[in-house]
Design a protein around this motif. Structure first.
Motif, PDB file in Angstrom:
ATOM      1  N   GLN A  80      37.824  35.851  24.607  1.00 48.97           N
ATOM      2  CA  GLN A  80      36.394  36.049  24.853  1.00 48.97           C
ATOM      3  C   GLN A  80      36.191  36.678  26.225  1.00 48.97           C
ATOM      4  O   GLN A  80      35.381  37.607  26.398  1.00 48.97           O
ATOM      5  CB  GLN A  80      35.645  34.712  24.778  1.00 48.97           C
ATOM      6  CG  GLN A  80      35.575  34.074  23.407  1.00 48.97           C
ATOM      7  CD  GLN A  80      34.287  34.385  22.654  1.00 48.97           C
ATOM      8  OE1 GLN A  80      33.638  35.393  22.905  1.00 48.97           O
ATOM      9  NE2 GLN A  80      33.938  33.517  21.717  1.00 48.97           N
ATOM     10  N   ILE A  81      36.924  36.174  27.216  1.00 51.28           N
ATOM     11  CA  ILE A  81      36.818  36.707  28.581  1.00 51.28           C
ATOM     12  C   ILE A  81      37.178  38.185  28.614  1.00 51.28           C
ATOM     13  O   ILE A  81      36.496  39.006  29.242  1.00 51.28           O
ATOM     14  CB  ILE A  81      37.734  35.907  29.539  1.00 51.28           C
ATOM     15  CG1 ILE A  81      37.195  34.486  29.753  1.00 51.28           C
ATOM     16  CG2 ILE A  81      37.894  36.631  30.878  1.00 51.28           C
ATOM     17  CD1 ILE A  81      35.944  34.378  30.575  1.00 51.28           C
ATOM     18  N   GLY A  82      38.249  38.550  27.936  1.00 56.08           N
ATOM     19  CA  GLY A  82      38.661  39.949  27.921  1.00 56.08           C
ATOM     20  C   GLY A  82      37.614  40.853  27.299  1.00 56.08           C
ATOM     21  O   GLY A  82      37.323  41.943  27.814  1.00 56.08           O
ATOM     22  N   PHE A  83      37.049  40.413  26.183  1.00 52.07           N
ATOM     23  CA  PHE A  83      35.994  41.182  25.514  1.00 52.07           C
ATOM     24  C   PHE A  83      34.752  41.280  26.394  1.00 52.07           C
ATOM     25  O   PHE A  83      34.188  42.376  26.583  1.00 52.07           O
ATOM     26  CB  PHE A  83      35.656  40.514  24.184  1.00 52.07           C
ATOM     27  CG  PHE A  83      34.354  40.974  23.576  1.00 52.07           C
ATOM     28  CD1 PHE A  83      34.225  42.245  23.049  1.00 52.07           C
ATOM     29  CD2 PHE A  83      33.249  40.123  23.552  1.00 52.07           C
ATOM     30  CE1 PHE A  83      33.017  42.668  22.497  1.00 52.07           C
ATOM     31  CE2 PHE A  83      32.050  40.533  22.999  1.00 52.07           C
ATOM     32  CZ  PHE A  83      31.930  41.814  22.473  1.00 52.07           C
ATOM     33  N   LEU A  84      34.315  40.164  26.957  1.00 52.90           N
ATOM     34  CA  LEU A  84      33.093  40.152  27.775  1.00 52.90           C
ATOM     35  C   LEU A  84      33.257  40.966  29.052  1.00 52.90           C
ATOM     36  O   LEU A  84      32.294  41.584  29.525  1.00 52.90           O
ATOM     37  CB  LEU A  84      32.715  38.712  28.111  1.00 52.90           C
ATOM     38  CG  LEU A  84      32.253  37.869  26.913  1.00 52.90           C
ATOM     39  CD1 LEU A  84      32.274  36.386  27.273  1.00 52.90           C
ATOM     40  CD2 LEU A  84      30.869  38.294  26.453  1.00 52.90           C
ATOM     41  N   ALA A  85      34.464  40.969  29.613  1.00 54.85           N
ATOM     42  CA  ALA A  85      34.702  41.780  30.807  1.00 54.85           C
ATOM     43  C   ALA A  85      34.487  43.255  30.500  1.00 54.85           C
ATOM     44  O   ALA A  85      33.862  43.988  31.279  1.00 54.85           O
ATOM     45  CB  ALA A  85      36.117  41.541  31.332  1.00 54.85           C
ATOM     46  N   GLN A  86      34.975  43.715  29.360  1.00 52.71           N
ATOM     47  CA  GLN A  86      34.773  45.112  28.968  1.00 52.71           C
ATOM     48  C   GLN A  86      33.292  45.403  28.696  1.00 52.71           C
ATOM     49  O   GLN A  86      32.794  46.484  29.034  1.00 52.71           O
ATOM     50  CB  GLN A  86      35.600  45.431  27.731  1.00 52.71           C
ATOM     51  CG  GLN A  86      37.095  45.471  27.974  1.00 52.71           C
ATOM     52  CD  GLN A  86      37.826  45.967  26.746  1.00 52.71           C
ATOM     53  OE1 GLN A  86      37.968  47.168  26.525  1.00 52.71           O
ATOM     54  NE2 GLN A  86      38.283  45.037  25.930  1.00 52.71           N
ATOM     55  N   LEU A  87      32.612  44.443  28.088  1.00 55.20           N
ATOM     56  CA  LEU A  87      31.189  44.629  27.816  1.00 55.20           C
ATOM     57  C   LEU A  87      30.398  44.700  29.109  1.00 55.20           C
ATOM     58  O   LEU A  87      29.567  45.600  29.301  1.00 55.20           O
ATOM     59  CB  LEU A  87      30.681  43.480  26.932  1.00 55.20           C
ATOM     60  CG  LEU A  87      29.183  43.445  26.635  1.00 55.20           C
ATOM     61  CD1 LEU A  87      28.696  44.753  26.020  1.00 55.20           C
ATOM     62  CD2 LEU A  87      28.866  42.259  25.719  1.00 55.20           C
ATOM     63  N   ALA A  88      30.650  43.767  30.017  1.00 50.36           N
ATOM     64  CA  ALA A  88      29.909  43.733  31.281  1.00 50.36           C
ATOM     65  C   ALA A  88      30.177  44.975  32.124  1.00 50.36           C
ATOM     66  O   ALA A  88      29.291  45.456  32.837  1.00 50.36           O
ATOM     67  CB  ALA A  88      30.270  42.469  32.056  1.00 50.36           C
ATOM     68  N   ARG A  89      31.397  45.509  32.045  1.00 53.77           N
ATOM     69  CA  ARG A  89      31.757  46.711  32.796  1.00 53.77           C
ATOM     70  C   ARG A  89      31.389  48.004  32.060  1.00 53.77           C
ATOM     71  O   ARG A  89      31.615  49.093  32.565  1.00 53.77           O
ATOM     72  CB  ARG A  89      33.270  46.720  33.058  1.00 53.77           C
ATOM     73  CG  ARG A  89      33.740  45.766  34.137  1.00 53.77           C
ATOM     74  CD  ARG A  89      35.246  45.737  34.149  1.00 53.77           C
ATOM     75  NE  ARG A  89      35.799  45.188  35.372  1.00 53.77           N
ATOM     76  CZ  ARG A  89      37.030  44.702  35.488  1.00 53.77           C
ATOM     77  NH1 ARG A  89      37.833  44.711  34.428  1.00 53.77           N
ATOM     78  NH2 ARG A  89      37.462  44.223  36.629  1.00 53.77           N
ATOM     79  N   GLU A  90      30.895  47.855  30.844  1.00 52.45           N
ATOM     80  CA  GLU A  90      30.564  48.998  29.979  1.00 52.45           C
ATOM     81  C   GLU A  90      31.793  49.847  29.705  1.00 52.45           C
ATOM     82  O   GLU A  90      31.776  51.077  29.807  1.00 52.45           O
ATOM     83  CB  GLU A  90      29.425  49.826  30.580  1.00 52.45           C
ATOM     84  CG  GLU A  90      28.134  49.036  30.745  1.00 52.45           C
ATOM     85  CD  GLU A  90      26.940  49.898  31.080  1.00 52.45           C
ATOM     86  OE1 GLU A  90      27.088  51.138  31.153  1.00 52.45           O
ATOM     87  OE2 GLU A  90      25.851  49.332  31.275  1.00 52.45           O
ATOM     88  N   GLU A  91      32.875  49.180  29.312  1.00 48.86           N
ATOM     89  CA  GLU A  91      34.129  49.865  28.995  1.00 48.86           C
ATOM     90  C   GLU A  91      34.423  49.897  27.497  1.00 48.86           C
ATOM     91  O   GLU A  91      35.471  50.412  27.090  1.00 48.86           O
ATOM     92  CB  GLU A  91      35.287  49.177  29.724  1.00 48.86           C
ATOM     93  CG  GLU A  91      35.200  49.298  31.241  1.00 48.86           C
ATOM     94  CD  GLU A  91      36.258  48.510  31.977  1.00 48.86           C
ATOM     95  OE1 GLU A  91      36.437  48.737  33.189  1.00 48.86           O
ATOM     96  OE2 GLU A  91      36.917  47.649  31.342  1.00 48.86           O
ATOM     97  N   LEU A  92      33.526  49.367  26.684  1.00 48.76           N
ATOM     98  CA  LEU A  92      33.694  49.441  25.234  1.00 48.76           C
ATOM     99  C   LEU A  92      33.222  50.805  24.734  1.00 48.76           C
ATOM    100  O   LEU A  92      32.442  51.485  25.421  1.00 48.76           O
ATOM    101  CB  LEU A  92      32.891  48.319  24.559  1.00 48.76           C
ATOM    102  CG  LEU A  92      33.321  46.886  24.884  1.00 48.76           C
ATOM    103  CD1 LEU A  92      32.323  45.883  24.305  1.00 48.76           C
ATOM    104  CD2 LEU A  92      34.727  46.604  24.352  1.00 48.76           C
ATOM    105  N   PRO A  93      33.646  51.224  23.544  1.00 54.75           N
ATOM    106  CA  PRO A  93      33.253  52.546  23.025  1.00 54.75           C
ATOM    107  C   PRO A  93      31.825  52.534  22.473  1.00 54.75           C
ATOM    108  O   PRO A  93      31.604  52.648  21.267  1.00 54.75           O
ATOM    109  CB  PRO A  93      34.294  52.801  21.925  1.00 54.75           C
ATOM    110  CG  PRO A  93      34.646  51.427  21.430  1.00 54.75           C
ATOM    111  CD  PRO A  93      34.622  50.549  22.658  1.00 54.75           C
TER     112      PRO A  93
END
Length: 267
Positions: free
Chosen positions: A166-179
């Protein structure tokens, strides 16, 4: 590889000083919660510092329950299946919570955890689309099962995710690193915003999973933005019943307060 081991490996490869994970099981005990049946993970994104109450449980996968409404909402927005203004028409069937028994716009469905809305989205998009996006997000095992699982995969499985994942996914979301598009990020932040203080904003989602033959499972996950700093968090815990559901937020807020990330309101 666990979050802690991944951070250590990255720091070692970079030749830097290692930020040791910090045990915060005392914070859990202070809140009157059993540490053995609880996992709390917090990560500061600027330097990767991790705080955890139970390193073994933090690696254990569970059904995400309604915390999966975070990726679910992102998928609905990004694919154009729904916008924040889309109205999902109630079918007239009485369900678990009174707040579910009415028409829902996507923000209300998210905030109220209206399961039937997200079942409609999953059914409308189909298993292949949901699985593809969860795989892109690296969301746990990204397994939505077969056609018979399409409306329950986040509640009964096979989808499963750990607190560290969850942390890994949320970190990408918060940083706007998801596609995802900028519009999806902006709309999702509006939908997920849970509380605003003078200098900080909390984005979060709870989850509750009824489990047969054992205690139920509660989740609370999200992130805090304070100035230029972002902290992501994921909490899961065994619960004796639905009356204990508020313990998810209470424990999380206690830990965030103790870490001076998002203080509790002054009485």
């Amino acid at each position: 590889m666990s979050l802690v081991r991944w951070i250590v490996a990255c720091v070692v490869l970079a030749g830097g000083a290692m930020a040791q994970p910090i045990d915060i099981s005392d914070y859990v005990a202070d809140a009157g919660i059993e540490n053995a049946t609880t996992a709390v993970v917090v990560q500061r994104l600027s330097d990767g510092q991790v705080w955890s109450s139970n390193f073994a449980r933090a690696e254990e996968r569970f059904q995400p329950a309604s915390t999966s409404k975070i990726p679910h909402t992102l998928i609905a927005l990004e694919t154009g299946y729904a916008t924040p203004q889309t109205i999902f028409k109630w079918d007239g069937k009485a369900r678990f919570l009174d707040s579910w028994n009415q028409d829902q716009a996507l923000p209300q469905a998210f905030q109220r955890s209206a399961v039937w809305v997200y079942q409609e989205i999953a059914q409308g998009l189909g298993g292949a689309v949901m699985s593809d996006w969860l795989t892109r997000f690296n969301y746990g095992n990204a397994d939505v099962g077969g056609a018979e699982d399409l409306q329950t995969y986040w509640l009964r499985g096979p989808l499963a995710i750990s607190a560290e994942e969850q942390i890994g996914f949320l970190a990408q979301l918060a940083r706007e690193e998801l596609p995802l598009s900028r519009r999806t990020y902006a709309e999702a932040r509006e939908i997920m915003r849970a509380e605003v203080q003078d200098t900080a904003t909390l984005y979060a989602k709870s989850g509750y999973n009824l489990r047969r033959g054992q205690d139920d499972l509660g989740w609370y996950v999200g992130w805090v933005v304070r100035g230029d700093e972002i902290h992501v968090f994921a909490v899961n815990m065994d619960l004796s019943g639905f009356d204990a559901a508020p313990e998810r937020q209470r424990l999380t807020r206690h830990v965030l307060d103790q870490l001076q990330i998002f203080p509790l309101p002054k009485s």
